[in-house]
Enzyme design. Structure first.
Site, PDB file in Angstrom:
ATOM      1  N   PHE A 133       0.862  -1.190   0.000  1.00 58.19           N
ATOM      2  CA  PHE A 133       0.000   0.000   0.000  1.00 58.19           C
ATOM      3  C   PHE A 133       0.888   1.226   0.000  1.00 58.19           C
ATOM      4  O   PHE A 133       1.631   1.458   0.964  1.00 58.19           O
ATOM      5  CB  PHE A 133      -0.859  -0.058   1.262  1.00 58.19           C
ATOM      6  CG  PHE A 133      -1.783   1.096   1.523  1.00 58.19           C
ATOM      7  CD1 PHE A 133      -3.076   1.099   1.013  1.00 58.19           C
ATOM      8  CD2 PHE A 133      -1.394   2.154   2.350  1.00 58.19           C
ATOM      9  CE1 PHE A 133      -3.966   2.128   1.308  1.00 58.19           C
ATOM     10  CE2 PHE A 133      -2.270   3.188   2.644  1.00 58.19           C
ATOM     11  CZ  PHE A 133      -3.564   3.178   2.120  1.00 58.19           C
ATOM     12  N   GLY A 134       0.847   1.996  -1.061  1.00 59.90           N
ATOM     13  CA  GLY A 134       1.730   3.154  -1.176  1.00 59.90           C
ATOM     14  C   GLY A 134       0.974   4.454  -1.005  1.00 59.90           C
ATOM     15  O   GLY A 134       0.345   4.950  -1.957  1.00 59.90           O
ATOM     16  N   LEU A 135       1.035   5.010   0.196  1.00 63.34           N
ATOM     17  CA  LEU A 135       0.424   6.318   0.449  1.00 63.34           C
ATOM     18  C   LEU A 135       1.511   7.335   0.827  1.00 63.34           C
ATOM     19  O   LEU A 135       1.603   8.411   0.226  1.00 63.34           O
ATOM     20  CB  LEU A 135      -0.607   6.203   1.591  1.00 63.34           C
ATOM     21  CG  LEU A 135      -1.307   7.508   1.991  1.00 63.34           C
ATOM     22  CD1 LEU A 135      -2.166   8.045   0.843  1.00 63.34           C
ATOM     23  CD2 LEU A 135      -2.180   7.301   3.236  1.00 63.34           C
ATOM     24  N   THR A 136       2.347   6.977   1.801  1.00 62.44           N
ATOM     25  CA  THR A 136       3.362   7.901   2.323  1.00 62.44           C
ATOM     26  C   THR A 136       4.418   8.222   1.266  1.00 62.44           C
ATOM     27  O   THR A 136       4.816   7.358   0.495  1.00 62.44           O
ATOM     28  CB  THR A 136       4.061   7.253   3.534  1.00 62.44           C
ATOM     29  OG1 THR A 136       3.059   6.869   4.475  1.00 62.44           O
ATOM     30  CG2 THR A 136       5.062   8.187   4.185  1.00 62.44           C
ATOM     31  N   GLY A 141       4.157  12.506   5.134  1.00 60.97           N
ATOM     32  CA  GLY A 141       3.835  11.360   5.971  1.00 60.97           C
ATOM     33  C   GLY A 141       2.504  11.563   6.675  1.00 60.97           C
ATOM     34  O   GLY A 141       1.470  11.045   6.243  1.00 60.97           O
ATOM     35  N   GLU A 369       0.652   4.358  10.501  1.00 62.33           N
ATOM     36  CA  GLU A 369      -0.826   4.372  10.544  1.00 62.33           C
ATOM     37  C   GLU A 369      -1.353   5.555  11.341  1.00 62.33           C
ATOM     38  O   GLU A 369      -2.379   5.447  12.022  1.00 62.33           O
ATOM     39  CB  GLU A 369      -1.355   3.081  11.169  1.00 62.33           C
ATOM     40  CG  GLU A 369      -1.048   1.852  10.363  1.00 62.33           C
ATOM     41  CD  GLU A 369      -2.053   1.602   9.277  1.00 62.33           C
ATOM     42  OE1 GLU A 369      -2.969   2.449   9.110  1.00 62.33           O
ATOM     43  OE2 GLU A 369      -1.926   0.586   8.585  1.00 62.33           O
ATOM     44  N   GLY A 370      -0.644   6.691  11.256  1.00 60.45           N
ATOM     45  CA  GLY A 370      -1.012   7.864  12.032  1.00 60.45           C
ATOM     46  C   GLY A 370      -0.226   7.850  13.320  1.00 60.45           C
ATOM     47  O   GLY A 370      -0.353   6.904  14.121  1.00 60.45           O
TER      48      GLY A 370
END
Ligand code: TGC
Ligand code: FAD
Length: 390
Positions: A133-136, A141, A369-370
């Site tokens: 899963f590529g979000l950051t 961040g 995750e936060g």
């Protein structure tokens, strides 16, 4: 850790049904037999125990709370108990299952086309395919809404350019769920398959945390993917954040497993280690203070996890409830690990005991995750109605 029989001070088990207890027992046995004997070596050597992936699939632990496509269709509480037991083994193992389930299978399940679901969900469920899963991004961040990765539509393709960072399972993934901004500046999700020209993944080295987990960087350089690889049913940041709710929920339970491992180890040690007048250190008030703190916080954490799980099973969990669960349970797990390390004295720093590994792992769990503070701000916004992010 032989003969581990769980941690239950408040008769928590009376709140579980037979199916939940059975699922927990199955995952506990798996961890006892397959994970505990090998995990210190993997962590020391910085390797992911990949041979466990098919077994995890067979046990139904991937996408466990989803329905159809071979998924187990467990309740959210049963799934939480699985992540608790897995993380008693190692946070890296639980991370792998969280990413595969909540961050890869869930978005395909919730936002994907029928063709995407038919192609990927059965393989991901069995563990014959791995996802990431590529979000950051390197510069974004806590604030993923600022992402720089772009997807431009050209005929029947999207062209991706950008970089993602700190991606669990990145270099071993067959499919990456990648979040990018389109020409309308709106965030959308894409499935990028391993081997697509212009897509590269490399590993982060030098970690003192989550050493038994693969953490990678991803880059996209004029990477062309078919337009049908767009996740068609979601637009905006709420897409990835919706996945994070699923993963943060599993972490809320998982962190308790790491805390239980540390508490259990410290308790056994304190009862047998003798100092001063040949008395066990467990007989000293200051040591009991630490043990009492740990078991109290673990018990409160269990009740919070169970309550949020029951709410989630009724579709009543708000994302701020999940933030509270992740924030609280990871923080108390980290503090439990630190207190347990102290109780073991010098023995607390060596890998004859699992404590230092859990403690180091939990430093990552506290951040990903936060971060702990981001979850405070989510709760702060919920109770005041005022956003304090900016
Ligand atoms: P904001 O304006 O508040 O929200 C944008 C839109 O999203 C909606 N929303 C949510 N939807 C579902 N679930 C949630 N938890 C949601 N939070 C917000 C919101 O209603 C809005 O919808 P709409 O329809 O109005 O557009 O967004 P913001 O830019 O102010 O950011 C909010 C913030 C800071 C809370 C968010 O960006 C955040 O959570 N930041 C932390 C980033 C993070 O957690 N990254 C995790 C990366 S993945 C990872 O770490 C995997 S580790 C895996 C492992 O190994 O286990
Ligand atoms: P920053 O956002 O730079 O935060 C640094 C500090 O500033 C923190 O203390 C934070 O709380 C604080 N801060 C930031 N903004 C504010 C504010 N508004 N108010 C107050 N304080 C603030 N990401 C993925 O997309 N996929 C993955 O699979 C994944 N796996 C990961 C695995 C590991 C081992 C790690 C360590 C990270 C992973 N991440 C992944 C990335 C993770 O989600 C980010 O590290 C996390 O969101 C924090 O971002 P950052 O590291 O850039 O820290």
């Amino acid at each position: 850790m032989a003969g581990y029989s769980g941690v239950d001070f408040i008769d928590f088990d009376s709140q579980l049904n037979d199916e939940e207890k059975l699922v927990r027992q199955t995952s506990r046995q798996f961890v006892e037999n397959e994970v505990v004997p090998i995990i210190e070596k993997h962590s020391r050597e910085g390797t992911f125990p990949r041979h466990l992936v098919p077994q995890l699939g067979e046990l139904g632990f991937f996408g466990a709370s989803l329905h159809g496509y071979g998924c187990a269709g467990m309740s959210n509480v049963a799934y939480g108990l699985v992540t608790q037991e897995l993380e008693r083994g190692d946070s890296g193992l639980r991370s792998f299952v969280s990413v595969q389930s909540a961050l890869v299978m869930y978005p395909i399940y919730a936002y994907g086309s029928d063709a995407q679901k038919d192609k990927w969900l059965p393989q991901l469920q069995q563990g014959t395919a791995i996802g990431c899963f590529g979000l950051t991004e390197p510069q974004f961040g806590s604030n993923p809404g600022g992402m720089l990765t772009r997807a431009v539509k050209k005929g029947s393709k999207y062209v991706l350019n950008g970089e993602k960072m700190w991606i669990t399972s990145g270099s071993i993934a067959d499919v990456a769920v990648v979040w990018a901004k389109c020409e309308d500046d709106k965030i959308r999700g894409f499935l990028v398959e391993k081997g697509t020209p212009g897509f590269k993944a490399w590993d982060v080295h030098g970690k003192w945390s989550l050493r038994a987990s693969v953490t990678s960087g991803l880059s996209f350089s004029d990477c062309e993917i078919p337009a049908e690889n767009l996740l068609p049913n979601v637009v905006g940041l709420k897409g990835p954040l919706g996945c994070l709710n699923q993963a943060r929920y599993g972490i809320g339970w998982g962190a308790l497993g790491a805390a239980m491992a540390c508490y259990d180890t410290a308790l056994q040690y304190a009862k047998t280690r003798k100092q001063f007048a040949n008395k066990p250190i467990a007989s000293h008030q200051l040591v009991q203070d630490k043990l009492a703190w740990m078991i109290t916080e673990i018990s409160k954490g269990q009740l919070l996890a169970l309550h949020v799980g029951r709410l989630k099973d009724q579709n009543k969990a708000d994302h701020s409830h999940i933030s509270m669960l992740k924030m609280n349970n990871v923080a108390i797990a980290l503090e439990t690990a630190r207190k347990a390390r102290d109780i073991l004295g010098a023995n607390g720093i060596v890998d004859d005991y699992p404590i230092m590994r859990h403690m180091n792992n939990l430093e990552s769990v506290y951040t990903y995750e936060g971060t702990n503070d981001i979850h405070k701000l989510v709760i702060g916004e919920r109770v005041t109605g005022i956003s304090a992010f900016v």
